[in-house]
Design a protein around this motif. Structure first.
Motif, PDB file in Angstrom:
ATOM      1  N   TYR A 137     -50.552 145.905  27.835  1.00 48.95           N
ATOM      2  CA  TYR A 137     -51.575 145.730  29.064  1.00 48.95           C
ATOM      3  C   TYR A 137     -50.989 144.228  29.856  1.00 48.95           C
ATOM      4  O   TYR A 137     -51.755 143.822  30.574  1.00 48.95           O
ATOM      5  CB  TYR A 137     -53.099 145.489  28.649  1.00 48.95           C
ATOM      6  CG  TYR A 137     -53.612 146.926  27.723  1.00 48.95           C
ATOM      7  CD1 TYR A 137     -54.033 147.710  28.307  1.00 48.95           C
ATOM      8  CD2 TYR A 137     -53.706 146.357  26.336  1.00 48.95           C
ATOM      9  CE1 TYR A 137     -54.302 148.782  27.493  1.00 48.95           C
ATOM     10  CE2 TYR A 137     -54.051 147.467  25.758  1.00 48.95           C
ATOM     11  CZ  TYR A 137     -54.552 148.737  26.168  1.00 48.95           C
ATOM     12  OH  TYR A 137     -55.049 149.843  25.311  1.00 48.95           O
ATOM     13  N   GLN A 138     -49.829 143.923  29.646  1.00 45.81           N
ATOM     14  CA  GLN A 138     -49.243 142.892  30.473  1.00 45.81           C
ATOM     15  C   GLN A 138     -47.909 143.426  30.896  1.00 45.81           C
ATOM     16  O   GLN A 138     -47.011 143.830  30.227  1.00 45.81           O
ATOM     17  CB  GLN A 138     -49.050 141.620  29.462  1.00 45.81           C
ATOM     18  CG  GLN A 138     -50.414 141.029  28.977  1.00 45.81           C
ATOM     19  CD  GLN A 138     -49.965 139.816  28.072  1.00 45.81           C
ATOM     20  OE1 GLN A 138     -49.296 139.201  28.281  1.00 45.81           O
ATOM     21  NE2 GLN A 138     -50.959 139.518  27.166  1.00 45.81           N
ATOM     22  N   ARG A 168     -57.329 138.185  34.621  1.00 46.36           N
ATOM     23  CA  ARG A 168     -55.849 138.806  34.559  1.00 46.36           C
ATOM     24  C   ARG A 168     -54.919 138.522  35.625  1.00 46.36           C
ATOM     25  O   ARG A 168     -53.745 138.351  35.233  1.00 46.36           O
ATOM     26  CB  ARG A 168     -55.835 140.278  33.895  1.00 46.36           C
ATOM     27  CG  ARG A 168     -56.798 140.697  32.839  1.00 46.36           C
ATOM     28  CD  ARG A 168     -56.557 142.070  32.249  1.00 46.36           C
ATOM     29  NE  ARG A 168     -56.550 142.978  33.348  1.00 46.36           N
ATOM     30  CZ  ARG A 168     -57.671 143.879  33.463  1.00 46.36           C
ATOM     31  NH1 ARG A 168     -58.878 143.248  32.847  1.00 46.36           N
ATOM     32  NH2 ARG A 168     -57.602 144.772  34.463  1.00 46.36           N
ATOM     33  N   GLN A 185     -56.527 151.869  32.872  1.00 47.11           N
ATOM     34  CA  GLN A 185     -55.303 151.168  32.941  1.00 47.11           C
ATOM     35  C   GLN A 185     -54.648 151.201  31.635  1.00 47.11           C
ATOM     36  O   GLN A 185     -55.216 150.557  30.624  1.00 47.11           O
ATOM     37  CB  GLN A 185     -55.340 149.622  33.442  1.00 47.11           C
ATOM     38  CG  GLN A 185     -55.704 149.592  34.871  1.00 47.11           C
ATOM     39  CD  GLN A 185     -55.580 148.310  35.559  1.00 47.11           C
ATOM     40  OE1 GLN A 185     -56.471 147.545  35.730  1.00 47.11           O
ATOM     41  NE2 GLN A 185     -54.557 148.019  35.958  1.00 47.11           N
ATOM     42  N   THR A 192     -50.142 149.081  32.221  1.00 44.83           N
ATOM     43  CA  THR A 192     -50.893 148.329  33.275  1.00 44.83           C
ATOM     44  C   THR A 192     -51.119 149.527  34.501  1.00 44.83           C
ATOM     45  O   THR A 192     -51.809 149.110  35.517  1.00 44.83           O
ATOM     46  CB  THR A 192     -50.259 147.148  33.888  1.00 44.83           C
ATOM     47  OG1 THR A 192     -49.222 147.461  34.816  1.00 44.83           O
ATOM     48  CG2 THR A 192     -50.267 146.051  32.971  1.00 44.83           C
TER      49      THR A 192
END
Length: 369
Positions: free
Chosen positions: A206-207, A35, A151, A155
């Motif tokens: 999640y980004q 990631r 997370q 994030t």
């Protein structure tokens, strides 16, 4: 009943003031390194070149220290006593991120980590290393591996016990310690953290694109903040807590018990007019022992002037006008933008006629355009 090594360590950590202590195997597989490479590959780290420079060592804890076998992950609660989102309504006041309203957590946690490390070495032996957010160690995925939290879609780490408000510290050790069960993701279908972001810094759940994040823009970015983000910044002058504060898991959070992490009165929504007038000595005095001090006076006053421009308060124009003769081009440019938002067009045009001919810096001249 026999007390395990992990239980003894957790008890000592609690004695030293840590609010959470869990354990993870350092050699366990994870996807955090992949990631990170994607994040850097898309350029989403912006000007934080150190992330790319240390990417190989960040890829996995063993890549930084091959001798490590276990990670002791520690947390200190810094929960605020009020909802951080409430301060956003007071446009003539600045909003400083919760974590920076008290003393610098790095020094506090580092001191406790060293005490725990010293005790560990004398009691159990073996080499160890301590970390507090400054070394190439990916602490959030390691904390999730240890079961401190997960997370979230923003994030950041979310804890069922402390919500969004947990400072992390870690100790890598040669000891073979029993690992805790990793925490599972409890975000479900909620995406409140994504929806509230003023600058749309999350390309997907999640980004994060740091280049659009107000925390990055107000703290890490050294030059003028891109125009598209200045308005959405509102009165946020150091960091942003929106995605943290809106998380439903904060209903379980408690106020920080460590006095040094609680907000100082002077940093709870301070007046923008007073902050804009700070010189270097005044800035250093106000932010003594605070993480805010590391960005320096010029970058901080830049942020304050953008907030003044967003205030809708014509009376604050006088504070911005005083900064037109500031020694820092960064500050002068931000003052121009603030005045362009607060003054009638004809008054701003008169100022331009008087200041542009004498202005040598190209970036500042561009602000007048």
């Amino acid at each position: 009943m026999t007390t395990s090594t992990s239980e003894l360590i957790a008890a000592k950590a609690a004695e030293l003031g840590f609010d959470a202590c869990r354990f993870a195997r350092v050699d366990a597989p994870w996807t955090a390194g992949d990631r990170l490479q994607q994040f850097i590959g898309h350029g989403r780290h912006g000007e934080m070149a150190w992330m790319a420079d240390t990417a190989e060592r960040r890829a996995h804890p063993n890549a930084m220290w091959n001798g490590a076998r276990s990670a002791i992950m520690l947390g200190v609660n810094y929960g605020p006593d009020t909802n951080p989102l409430e301060a956003l309504a007071h446009k003539d006041r600045g909003v400083i991120s919760v974590y920076a309203q008290g003393d610098d957590y790095h020094e506090l946690i580092k001191g406790r980590l060293k005490q725990l490390a010293s005790w560990l070495a004398s009691r159990f032996g073996g080499e160890l290393k301590v970390f507090v957010d400054t070394a190439p160690l990916m602490e959030k995925p390691l904390a999730a591996q240890a079961g401190l939290g997960w997370q979230g879609k923003h994030t950041n780490l979310v804890s069922r016990e402390f919500g969004s408000w947990l400072f992390l510290g870690s100790i890598l050790t040669e000891l073979e310690l029993e690992a805790d069960t990793p925490e599972t993701d409890h975000c479900g279908s909620c995406q409140a953290c994504l929806d509230i972001c003023p600058t749309r810094a999350f390309p997907a759940p999640y980004q994060l694109d740091a280049r659009r994040c107000i925390s990055y823009l107000t703290i890490e970015l050294k030059g003028p903040i891109p125009r598209e983000f200045r308005g959405p910044m509102g009165n946020r002058i150091y960091g942003c807590d929106d995605c943290l504060a809106v998380c439903p898991w904060n209903k379980f959070a408690a106020t920080a018990r460590e006095q040094r992490l609680q907000a100082r009165d002077a940093l709870k929504a301070p007046a923008l007019a007073e902050l804009a007038a700070l010189d270097d000595a005044g800035f250093r005095a106000l932010f003594s022992k605070s993480p805010v001090k590391r960005i320096g006076r010029d970058r901080f006053v830049r942020n304050v002037l953008y907030a003044i421009g967003n205030s809708g308060e014509p009376r604050l124009a006088a504070e911005a006008e005083r900064r037109l003769d500031d020694p820092s081009p960064l500050v002068r440019g931000a003052a121009v933008w603030a005045l362009s938002r607060l003054l009638p067009a004809e008054v701003f045009a008169d100022l331009r006629a008087r200041h542009v001919p004498a202005e040598a810096d190209g970036d500042v001249r561009a602000e007048w355009a």
